[in-house]
Design a protein around this motif. Structure first.
Motif, PDB file in Angstrom:
ATOM      1  N   VAL A   1     140.831  -1.916 -59.887  1.00  0.00           N
ATOM      2  CA  VAL A   1     141.935  -2.844 -59.619  1.00  0.00           C
ATOM      3  C   VAL A   1     141.454  -3.975 -58.716  1.00  0.00           C
ATOM      4  O   VAL A   1     141.714  -5.161 -58.971  1.00  0.00           O
ATOM      5  CB  VAL A   1     143.127  -2.102 -58.981  1.00  0.00           C
ATOM      6  CG1 VAL A   1     144.182  -3.089 -58.495  1.00  0.00           C
ATOM      7  CG2 VAL A   1     143.729  -1.111 -59.966  1.00  0.00           C
ATOM      8  N   VAL A   2     140.742  -3.632 -57.658  1.00  0.00           N
ATOM      9  CA  VAL A   2     140.263  -4.636 -56.711  1.00  0.00           C
ATOM     10  C   VAL A   2     139.265  -5.580 -57.384  1.00  0.00           C
ATOM     11  O   VAL A   2     139.238  -6.778 -57.100  1.00  0.00           O
ATOM     12  CB  VAL A   2     139.633  -3.952 -55.481  1.00  0.00           C
ATOM     13  CG1 VAL A   2     138.951  -4.965 -54.569  1.00  0.00           C
ATOM     14  CG2 VAL A   2     140.710  -3.200 -54.701  1.00  0.00           C
ATOM     15  N   ALA A   3     138.462  -5.049 -58.304  1.00  0.00           N
ATOM     16  CA  ALA A   3     137.470  -5.863 -59.004  1.00  0.00           C
ATOM     17  C   ALA A   3     138.116  -6.965 -59.839  1.00  0.00           C
ATOM     18  O   ALA A   3     137.452  -7.950 -60.182  1.00  0.00           O
ATOM     19  CB  ALA A   3     136.601  -4.978 -59.889  1.00  0.00           C
ATOM     20  N   SER A   4     139.410  -6.832 -60.148  1.00  0.00           N
ATOM     21  CA  SER A   4     140.107  -7.874 -60.906  1.00  0.00           C
ATOM     22  C   SER A   4     140.222  -9.170 -60.109  1.00  0.00           C
ATOM     23  O   SER A   4     140.442 -10.239 -60.673  1.00  0.00           O
ATOM     24  CB  SER A   4     141.514  -7.399 -61.298  1.00  0.00           C
ATOM     25  OG  SER A   4     142.373  -7.364 -60.155  1.00  0.00           O
ATOM     26  N   GLY A   5     140.092  -9.065 -58.791  1.00  0.00           N
ATOM     27  CA  GLY A   5     140.204 -10.242 -57.941  1.00  0.00           C
ATOM     28  C   GLY A   5     141.625 -10.709 -57.709  1.00  0.00           C
ATOM     29  O   GLY A   5     141.849 -11.767 -57.106  1.00  0.00           O
ATOM     30  N   GLU A   6     142.604  -9.923 -58.136  1.00  0.00           N
ATOM     31  CA  GLU A   6     144.000 -10.350 -58.030  1.00  0.00           C
ATOM     32  C   GLU A   6     144.681  -9.893 -56.752  1.00  0.00           C
ATOM     33  O   GLU A   6     145.743 -10.408 -56.392  1.00  0.00           O
ATOM     34  CB  GLU A   6     144.780  -9.832 -59.250  1.00  0.00           C
ATOM     35  CG  GLU A   6     144.307 -10.461 -60.550  1.00  0.00           C
ATOM     36  CD  GLU A   6     144.800  -9.740 -61.794  1.00  0.00           C
ATOM     37  OE1 GLU A   6     145.716  -8.902 -61.679  1.00  0.00           O
ATOM     38  OE2 GLU A   6     144.262 -10.011 -62.892  1.00  0.00           O
ATOM     39  N   ILE A   7     144.088  -8.914 -56.053  1.00  0.00           N
ATOM     40  CA  ILE A   7     144.670  -8.385 -54.831  1.00  0.00           C
ATOM     41  C   ILE A   7     143.918  -8.978 -53.640  1.00  0.00           C
ATOM     42  O   ILE A   7     142.687  -8.892 -53.589  1.00  0.00           O
ATOM     43  CB  ILE A   7     144.564  -6.844 -54.775  1.00  0.00           C
ATOM     44  CG1 ILE A   7     145.070  -6.225 -56.078  1.00  0.00           C
ATOM     45  CG2 ILE A   7     145.334  -6.299 -53.580  1.00  0.00           C
ATOM     46  CD1 ILE A   7     146.505  -6.523 -56.404  1.00  0.00           C
ATOM     47  N   PRO A   8     144.608  -9.596 -52.682  1.00  0.00           N
ATOM     48  CA  PRO A   8     143.910 -10.165 -51.530  1.00  0.00           C
ATOM     49  C   PRO A   8     143.060  -9.123 -50.817  1.00  0.00           C
ATOM     50  O   PRO A   8     143.503  -7.996 -50.577  1.00  0.00           O
ATOM     51  CB  PRO A   8     145.061 -10.647 -50.632  1.00  0.00           C
ATOM     52  CG  PRO A   8     146.205 -10.856 -51.558  1.00  0.00           C
ATOM     53  CD  PRO A   8     146.058  -9.802 -52.615  1.00  0.00           C
ATOM     54  N   GLY A   9     141.834  -9.499 -50.474  1.00  0.00           N
ATOM     55  CA  GLY A   9     140.929  -8.563 -49.808  1.00  0.00           C
ATOM     56  C   GLY A   9     141.386  -8.180 -48.427  1.00  0.00           C
ATOM     57  O   GLY A   9     141.190  -7.067 -47.968  1.00  0.00           O
ATOM     58  N   GLN A  10     142.002  -9.117 -47.722  1.00  0.00           N
ATOM     59  CA  GLN A  10     142.614  -8.816 -46.439  1.00  0.00           C
ATOM     60  C   GLN A  10     143.846  -9.693 -46.349  1.00  0.00           C
ATOM     61  O   GLN A  10     143.792 -10.876 -46.619  1.00  0.00           O
ATOM     62  CB  GLN A  10     141.667  -9.092 -45.270  1.00  0.00           C
ATOM     63  CG  GLN A  10     142.218  -8.567 -43.946  1.00  0.00           C
ATOM     64  CD  GLN A  10     141.257  -8.790 -42.801  1.00  0.00           C
ATOM     65  OE1 GLN A  10     140.699  -9.858 -42.666  1.00  0.00           O
ATOM     66  NE2 GLN A  10     141.088  -7.778 -41.964  1.00  0.00           N
TER      67      GLN A  10
END
Length: 288
Positions: free
Chosen positions: A268-277
């Motif tokens: 999911v995180v690899a999609s780049g759609e969720i803010p890292g922080q």
């Protein structure tokens, strides 16, 4: 090592958060008739509460400005009812997860993770947790991927309700909590300008209020020893309250759930759609 409840939050939060950030739920909320991102956000997240005044949503969400909430509610319900908002976010989030996970979406690992997470989510205590309780009153899915999102969302709001209790006990107001978190983690104030409508004048006033209680240094750019102790206590209390949701799982099952979620969340995180922080308080730099 971090408490299991915090490790699980880091792994479940991105799965839940696709409902805010991925294009599918945003598009479906627009198609339902809601005008603009924030009307869709407040309608979808508050939908389990039903048609309630903006004051109630402001109180339950805790950290938004009332003016921000009241621009969206109750006007949103003139475009589509709460049921439509909930379904749009939910359907969109599940579609986003299916795209992000690819072949993993139909794997046995998703089914097992959903079974464990839902057992925790459906067995958590409701008392004092209004948003979790409202969500708990709704039916959950049988499809494993949908059930995983349902469980992640229930557990997220269960933890969030507990976090608000911890903030209240520590005397940290909703708007103050953003400043407090930013100064503790180094997150830029600019992250809150768009996401929480906190601009320079309000930020300075909030810093001044925290400084007057000796929680923030004279320079206003970091926490004092007392501030760091207060922050640590808030997080510890939040973890302890969140841990009550996992009482139905054996320690080995908690470890299994963590192991199962890790590759799913990384996808999911690899999609780049969720803010890292982000103002959610989540740092995705390390999911291990």
């Amino acid at each position: 090592m971090e408490p299991s409840a915090r490790r699980l939050w880091k792994l479940l939060e991105p799965i839940h958060a696709v409902g805010y950030f991925s294009p599918e739920p945003i598009a479906l909320l627009k198609d339902a008739g809601y005008r603009g991102y924030w009307m869709g956000y407040f309608a979808a997240r508050s939908a389990p509460l039903g048609v309630v005044p903006a004051e109630v949503v402001h109180a339950v969400f805790y950290n938004f400005a009332f003016s921000h909430v009241s621009r969206a509610l109750p006007d949103a319900w003139g475009f589509a009812p709460p049921e439509a908002a909930h379904e749009a976010r939910r359907s969109g989030a599940i579609a986003a997860l299916r795209r992000q996970l690819g072949p993993l979406a139909d794997s046995d690992d998703v089914a097992r993770a959903a079974a464990l997470a839902s057992r925790a989510a459906l067995g958590a205590p409701m008392e004092g947790r209004p948003l979790y309780a409202a969500l708990r009153s709704l039916s959950v899915a049988e499809d494993p991927l949908a059930l995983l999102w349902d469980a992640a969302t229930l557990l997220r709001e269960h933890r969030g309700d507990g976090h608000i209790s911890a903030l209240l006990t520590a005397g940290i107001g909703g708007r103050e909590s953003h400043v407090f978190h930013a100064l503790a983690t180094g997150l830029s104030p600019s992250a809150y300008a768009t996401s929480r409508n906190i601009h320079e004048t309000e930020w300075s006033a909030l810093v001044a209020g925290l400084r007057s209680r000796e929680l923030v240094t004279d320079s206003g750019d970091s926490l004092t020893d007392l501030g760091r102790e207060t922050k640590a206590e808030i997080e510890s209390t939040t973890d302890a309250l969140a841990a009550t949701a996992y009482a139905s799982l054996e320690p080995a099952e908690i470890d299994e759930l963590i192991a199962l979620l890790r590759p799913l969340t990384k996808a999911v995180v690899a999609s780049g759609e969720i803010p890292g922080q982000s103002p959610m308080g989540l740092n995705l730099d390390d999911l291990d």
